[in-house]
Enzyme design. Structure first.
Site, short mmCIF file in Angstrom:
data_model
loop_
_atom_site.label_atom_id
_atom_site.label_comp_id
_atom_site.label_asym_id
_atom_site.label_seq_id
_atom_site.Cartn_x
_atom_site.Cartn_y
_atom_site.Cartn_z
N SER A 62 29.13 35.55 47.42
CA SER A 62 29.97 36.23 48.40
C SER A 62 30.68 35.21 49.30
O SER A 62 31.45 34.38 48.82
CB SER A 62 29.10 37.21 49.21
N ASP A 183 30.72 46.56 42.51
CA ASP A 183 30.68 45.87 43.80
C ASP A 183 31.69 46.51 44.76
O ASP A 183 32.89 46.56 44.48
CB ASP A 183 31.02 44.40 43.59
N HIS A 211 26.84 44.59 44.84
CA HIS A 211 27.02 43.22 45.34
C HIS A 211 25.75 42.38 45.24
O HIS A 211 25.76 41.21 45.57
CB HIS A 211 27.49 43.30 46.80
#
Length: 232
Positions: A62, A183, A211
């Protein structure tokens, strides 16, 4: 802790170092209240120097994926192999999920909503997980630090984390890109674009996954990353 399942598996064949970046988790807060990608990349390099690591494999998830890209671009000799999972690092339209995560304000209900954004399988979100993360978020100075990182309007922080595409094209490292198809925080299109840009990239997409690839597909994730990092 996002890496609690992956760490012991990867540690069977690799030395695993999992730092909290400045202002996150239980790390120190910035004395001047300033947070930036440049400061976080400098911290990563400083950690490597302090540990005597001339080179390392870097796994970035991320926000951490954006920092891993910057590190590979700015100090390519310090990176051996690169793993990007649900990574930021290219420009994209701010998702409602990421806006909610960056705009989090501490409460059990808000933390529960954020956990639901992260996971495809909501049965994984136990009350213990919600409570432990909520309690971490109310440690002294934690919310003040987090609120200072990505204040609204937040599209600018997506752009601040993005590296120039010509620099991404020049990344020389073998790169494994991983993404959850469902996601809601970082769009799958990010990883598709990164795979197009990085010459020595491969992409693995997990279906029925949000995610949290390293949690929702923990065993598969650990085997995939371990095989990539240890292949001859």
């Amino acid at each position: 802790m996002n890496w609690r399942l992956a760490m012991p598996e990867l540690a069977k064949s690799c030395r695993v170092i999992v730092p909290d970046m400045l202002g996150f988790g239980y790390s120190q807060r910035s004395a001047d209240g300033h947070y930036s990608p440049e400061r976080w990349v400098a911290q990563a390099l400083g950690l490597m120097d302090a540990l005597g690591l001339a080179q390392a494999d870097v796994v970035g998830n991320s926000f951490g994926g954006a920092l891993a890209l910057m590190l590979a671009i700015q100090r390519p000799q310090r990176i051996r192999r690169l793993v990007l999972m649900g990574a930021a690092g290219v420009d994209f339209e701010l998702t409602s999920g990421l806006d909610a995560v960056w705009g989090y304000e501490p409460s059990m209900d808000n933390m529960r909503r954020i956990m639901d954004v992260f996971a495809f399988d909501h049965t994984r979100i136990t009350e213990d997980i919600v409570r432990s993360r909520f309690e971490a978020s109310i440690q002294p100075g934690a919310q003040e630090a987090f609120a200072a990182m990505f204040p609204a309007p937040r599209q600018r922080w997506v752009q601040a984390l993005a590296s120039p595409e010509e620099a991404i094209r020049a990344i020389p490292h073998e790169t494994l890109i991983i993404h959850g198809r469902e996601d809601k925080v970082i769009p799958l299109s990010n990883s598709l674009r990164l795979c197009e840009l990085i010459p020595r990239a491969q992409l693995h997409v997990y279906g029925r996954c949000g995610h949290w690839t390293q949690i929702e597909h923990a065993g598969r994730f650990a085997r995939l990353v371990r095989d990539f990092l240890t292949e001859q």
